[in-house]
Design an enzyme around this catalytic site. Structure first.
Site, PDB file in Angstrom:
ATOM      1  N   GLU A 153       0.809  -1.223   0.000  1.00  0.00           N
ATOM      2  CA  GLU A 153       0.000   0.000   0.000  1.00  0.00           C
ATOM      3  C   GLU A 153       0.842   1.274   0.000  1.00  0.00           C
ATOM      4  O   GLU A 153       0.325   2.342  -0.338  1.00  0.00           O
ATOM      5  CB  GLU A 153      -0.938  -0.007   1.212  1.00  0.00           C
ATOM      6  CG  GLU A 153      -2.005  -1.093   1.142  1.00  0.00           C
ATOM      7  CD  GLU A 153      -2.845  -1.193   2.396  1.00  0.00           C
ATOM      8  OE1 GLU A 153      -4.037  -1.521   2.285  1.00  0.00           O
ATOM      9  OE2 GLU A 153      -2.312  -0.948   3.506  1.00  0.00           O
TER      10      GLU A 153
ATOM     11  N   GLY B 269     -12.627  -2.707   1.882  1.00  0.00           N
ATOM     12  CA  GLY B 269     -13.689  -3.550   1.350  1.00  0.00           C
ATOM     13  C   GLY B 269     -14.938  -2.724   1.130  1.00  0.00           C
ATOM     14  O   GLY B 269     -15.386  -1.998   2.022  1.00  0.00           O
TER      15      GLY B 269
ATOM     16  N   VAL C 256     -13.482  -8.693   7.030  1.00  0.00           N
ATOM     17  CA  VAL C 256     -14.926  -8.951   6.990  1.00  0.00           C
ATOM     18  C   VAL C 256     -15.267  -9.758   5.746  1.00  0.00           C
ATOM     19  O   VAL C 256     -15.308  -9.225   4.634  1.00  0.00           O
ATOM     20  CB  VAL C 256     -15.716  -7.627   7.019  1.00  0.00           C
ATOM     21  CG1 VAL C 256     -17.213  -7.901   6.940  1.00  0.00           C
ATOM     22  CG2 VAL C 256     -15.377  -6.829   8.273  1.00  0.00           C
TER      23      VAL C 256
ATOM     24  N   MET D  22      -9.140  -2.001   8.374  1.00  0.00           N
ATOM     25  CA  MET D  22      -8.620  -2.457   9.660  1.00  0.00           C
ATOM     26  C   MET D  22      -7.740  -1.461  10.417  1.00  0.00           C
ATOM     27  O   MET D  22      -7.150  -1.838  11.430  1.00  0.00           O
ATOM     28  CB  MET D  22      -7.858  -3.774   9.465  1.00  0.00           C
ATOM     29  CG  MET D  22      -8.733  -4.907   8.959  1.00  0.00           C
ATOM     30  SD  MET D  22      -7.830  -6.469   8.693  1.00  0.00           S
ATOM     31  CE  MET D  22      -7.308  -6.857  10.375  1.00  0.00           C
ATOM     32  N   GLU D  23      -7.643  -0.216   9.961  1.00  0.00           N
ATOM     33  CA  GLU D  23      -6.784   0.751  10.658  1.00  0.00           C
ATOM     34  C   GLU D  23      -7.377   2.140  10.880  1.00  0.00           C
ATOM     35  O   GLU D  23      -6.975   2.849  11.814  1.00  0.00           O
ATOM     36  CB  GLU D  23      -5.452   0.947   9.900  1.00  0.00           C
ATOM     37  CG  GLU D  23      -4.555  -0.254   9.821  1.00  0.00           C
ATOM     38  CD  GLU D  23      -4.904  -1.190   8.682  1.00  0.00           C
ATOM     39  OE1 GLU D  23      -4.643  -2.398   8.813  1.00  0.00           O
ATOM     40  OE2 GLU D  23      -5.461  -0.697   7.664  1.00  0.00           O
TER      41      GLU D  23
ATOM     42  N   ASP E 158     -11.834  -5.301  -2.590  1.00  0.00           N
ATOM     43  CA  ASP E 158     -12.797  -6.399  -2.544  1.00  0.00           C
ATOM     44  C   ASP E 158     -14.152  -5.814  -2.189  1.00  0.00           C
ATOM     45  O   ASP E 158     -14.233  -4.717  -1.640  1.00  0.00           O
ATOM     46  CB  ASP E 158     -12.381  -7.471  -1.521  1.00  0.00           C
ATOM     47  CG  ASP E 158     -12.136  -6.881  -0.134  1.00  0.00           C
ATOM     48  OD1 ASP E 158     -13.041  -6.970   0.704  1.00  0.00           O
ATOM     49  OD2 ASP E 158     -11.042  -6.330   0.102  1.00  0.00           O
TER      50      ASP E 158
END
Length: 231
Positions: A12, A78, A153, A174-175, A198
């Protein structure tokens, strides 16, 4: 102007790292900090590691030791909004934890004790993100709530839980909420600009691995344009 840029994974931050001139590297607290210039602007690029604790540790070091004027969080996410496709962009209006629950003490679902229910992105940085988006040909973006938790998820049960409690959510990752909370506590403006790797209800783990490079390209391009606009 000094800009802090945060991404979790090497994939990333790789494009941004390659674009920084006069780069220096420092490793601290399990995180890696790359300092230099991007588009003639002083930047510190943080590769924090995955998850909320890693992000909070890295962001706290970034804010206390490097003292950026603003923070941009980049990377993948996501998609939960039905109009989003792989490679599209999400711009945060606010960020919330989707895995926090102290409702027994009167707080909202997702709200940590002593913290606001939502961490609001900076209006000026959101406007700069919109300007950067306008420079990207045919790039679709959605603005809205981004939710964060220490889980990838990919189950129907977790997706249903998030949609039930956070019906306006456009993306999950997630951050971002940990970064946003640290910025809130240090009183530093932030915005989250991520690209979709995704999409909920599809083969998320498989598509994440396949389309992470596309998401990294889209989000990095946005950040590079934003830095130029913030000059």
């Amino acid at each position: 102007m000094k800009i802090g840029i945060i991404g979790a994974m090497e994939q990333e931050v790789a494009i941004l790292k390659a674009a920084i001139s006069d780069i220096t590297e420092v490793n601290k607290g399990g995180c890696t900090f790359f300092s230099g210039q991007l588009n003639g602007v002083d930047v510190v690029l943080l590769q924090s590691g995955i998850g909320k604790v890693a992000a909070a540790v890295g962001t706290s070091i970034l804010l206390s030791e490097y003292q950026p004027d603003v923070v941009l969080n980049t990377g993948s996410a996501g998609g939960f909004d039905s109009t989003l496709n792989l490679g599209d962009v999400v711009i945060s209006t606010e960020v919330r934890h989707h895995d926090a629950d102290v409702t027994a003490f009167g707080y909202e679902i997702g709200q940590m004790a002593g913290q606001p229910a939502a961490f609001k992105a900076d209006d000026k940085l959101m406007a700069v993100a919109e300007q950067a988006l306008a420079q990207m040909e045919d790039k679709h973006a959605v603005r809205g709530l981004i939710c964060t938790g220490d889980a990838f998820v990919c189950t129907a049960e977790r997706q249903e839980f998030i949609r039930k409690h956070f019906p306006s959510v456009v993306a999950v990752e997630m951050e971002a909420s940990a970064i946003a909370q640290a910025c809130h506590q240090f009183q530093v403006p932030f915005v989250v600009v991520r690209a979709i790797s995704d999409v909920a209800d599809k083969e998320s783990p498989m598509s994440f691995e396949e389309f992470l490079p596309l998401a990294a390209q889209s989000s990095s391009e946005m950040v590079i344009k934003m830095v130029a606009l913030l000059k």
